[in-house]
Design a protein around this motif. Structure first.
Motif, PDB file in Angstrom:
ATOM      1  N   SER A  28     -42.749 -56.526 -65.050  1.00 35.94           N
ATOM      2  CA  SER A  28     -42.194 -55.933 -66.258  1.00 35.94           C
ATOM      3  C   SER A  28     -42.205 -54.391 -66.232  1.00 35.94           C
ATOM      4  CB  SER A  28     -42.965 -56.418 -67.502  1.00 35.94           C
ATOM      5  OG  SER A  28     -43.935 -56.161 -67.901  1.00 35.94           O
ATOM      6  N   THR A 100     -30.067 -58.993 -75.818  1.00 38.87           N
ATOM      7  CA  THR A 100     -31.622 -58.930 -75.771  1.00 38.87           C
ATOM      8  C   THR A 100     -31.461 -59.344 -74.350  1.00 38.87           C
ATOM      9  OG1 THR A 100     -32.201 -59.406 -78.129  1.00 38.87           O
ATOM     10  CG2 THR A 100     -33.844 -59.750 -76.387  1.00 38.87           C
ATOM     11  N   CYS A 101     -32.298 -58.713 -73.514  1.00 42.80           N
ATOM     12  CA  CYS A 101     -32.331 -58.858 -72.027  1.00 42.80           C
ATOM     13  C   CYS A 101     -33.100 -60.505 -72.004  1.00 42.80           C
ATOM     14  CB  CYS A 101     -33.057 -57.921 -71.386  1.00 42.80           C
ATOM     15  SG  CYS A 101     -32.428 -56.203 -71.129  1.00 42.80           S
ATOM     16  N   ARG A 141     -28.212 -53.885 -74.685  1.00 43.63           N
ATOM     17  CA  ARG A 141     -29.060 -53.556 -73.782  1.00 43.63           C
ATOM     18  C   ARG A 141     -28.798 -53.562 -72.373  1.00 43.63           C
ATOM     19  NH1 ARG A 141     -32.083 -50.773 -76.691  1.00 43.63           N
ATOM     20  NH2 ARG A 141     -33.518 -50.718 -74.731  1.00 43.63           N
ATOM     21  N   CYS A 143     -29.465 -54.614 -69.031  1.00 43.66           N
ATOM     22  CA  CYS A 143     -30.327 -55.545 -68.383  1.00 43.66           C
ATOM     23  C   CYS A 143     -30.291 -55.668 -66.703  1.00 43.66           C
ATOM     24  CB  CYS A 143     -30.240 -57.065 -69.110  1.00 43.66           C
ATOM     25  SG  CYS A 143     -30.246 -56.792 -70.765  1.00 43.66           S
ATOM     26  N   ARG A 160     -34.222 -59.623 -66.627  1.00 42.16           N
ATOM     27  CA  ARG A 160     -35.409 -59.664 -67.549  1.00 42.16           C
ATOM     28  C   ARG A 160     -35.780 -58.220 -67.805  1.00 42.16           C
ATOM     29  NH1 ARG A 160     -36.858 -63.512 -63.357  1.00 42.16           N
ATOM     30  NH2 ARG A 160     -36.810 -65.595 -64.141  1.00 42.16           N
ATOM     31  N   ASP A 162     -35.250 -54.513 -68.989  1.00 40.45           N
ATOM     32  CA  ASP A 162     -34.690 -53.849 -70.078  1.00 40.45           C
ATOM     33  C   ASP A 162     -34.677 -52.436 -69.662  1.00 40.45           C
ATOM     34  OD1 ASP A 162     -33.571 -52.360 -72.098  1.00 40.45           O
ATOM     35  OD2 ASP A 162     -34.204 -53.849 -73.512  1.00 40.45           O
ATOM     36  N   ARG A 165     -30.499 -48.597 -73.578  1.00 40.62           N
ATOM     37  CA  ARG A 165     -29.762 -48.913 -74.524  1.00 40.62           C
ATOM     38  C   ARG A 165     -28.445 -48.536 -74.060  1.00 40.62           C
ATOM     39  NH1 ARG A 165     -31.717 -45.343 -78.188  1.00 40.62           N
ATOM     40  NH2 ARG A 165     -29.801 -44.145 -78.028  1.00 40.62           N
TER      41      ARG A 165
END
Length: 212
Positions: A28, A100-101, A141, A143, A160, A162, A165
């Motif tokens: 991540s 939202t991713c 978002r 992504c 997944r 992010d 913005r």
């Protein structure tokens, strides 16, 4: 830190080779070059970062860097997102606009359901070609999914990462119905949206975007 938690080492029976596994955890962190740091497990218990003093090599992670690459577009106009940065980015990568991713909440009335039509310049420029974005104004978002991954980028759950913005300037929601009376003046109050400005205008048509 690019992986949450400590990798589990599984040595072979002869003790000469081993594999490292982080279980079901996904990478991540931002793309970049990291170090693989080893700890024996005794007498220390490998609980602190300071216990991992032996550098066994490098780990190169492909992906956006930094993870705050905010961009702005305007509803009703073409949207081009440029200057994305990160090691190993390519035109095979994909970007999806979501609330939202990795969630399934696709953005309504976004071109191609939010899937970027083209990534060029080695993955640094994203666009929807010549199609205008007409989704509701708001904050979304950006992504990212690696286009050459073994799992592919077919589902929103695979986006997944992010990377920032997207501010979409425009009215929101897109169902702000009003009533006026023929032969009388008409004033419409209370139109809401994201980052609205005094330069905005409203035109009454039979079909938006079509001359009548």
């Amino acid at each position: 830190q690019s992986l949450d938690g400590f990798g589990t080492v599984a040595p072979t029976t002869d003790g000469w080779t081993a594999s490292v596994d982080w279980g079901s955890a996904f990478i991540s962190g931002p793309g970049g070059e990291y170090r693989l740091c080893w700890c024996a497990g005794y007498p220390a218990h490998c609980r602190l970062h300071t216990d991992f003093k032996t550098d066994l090599g490098g780990l190169f992670i492909v992906g956006p860097r930094p993870l705050v690459q905010d961009r702005t577009c305007i509803s009703g106009l073409n949207c081009m997102l440029s200057s994305f940065m990160g090691p190993g980015l390519s035109s095979a990568d994909q970007v999806l606009i979501l609330d939202t991713c990795a969630a399934s909440n696709m953005v309504q009335r976004f071109v191609s359901a939010g899937h970027v039509a083209a990534l060029t310049s080695s993955g640094s420029v994203a666009s929807w070609n010549d199609l205008a974005v007409s989704a509701a104004g708001g904050q979304y978002r950006l992504c990212w999914c690696h286009g050459l991954s073994t799992t592919g980028c077919q589902d929103s759950s695979q986006f997944r990462i992010d990377m920032g913005r997207l501010d979409l300037i425009g009215v929101s929601p897109l169902q702000q119905d009003r009533t006026c009376v023929s032969g009388q003046t008409c004033t419409i109050d209370g139109i809401t949206g994201h980052l609205l400005q005094e330069t905005n205008r409203v035109l009454v048509l039979d079909t938006c975007g079509v001359a009548s």
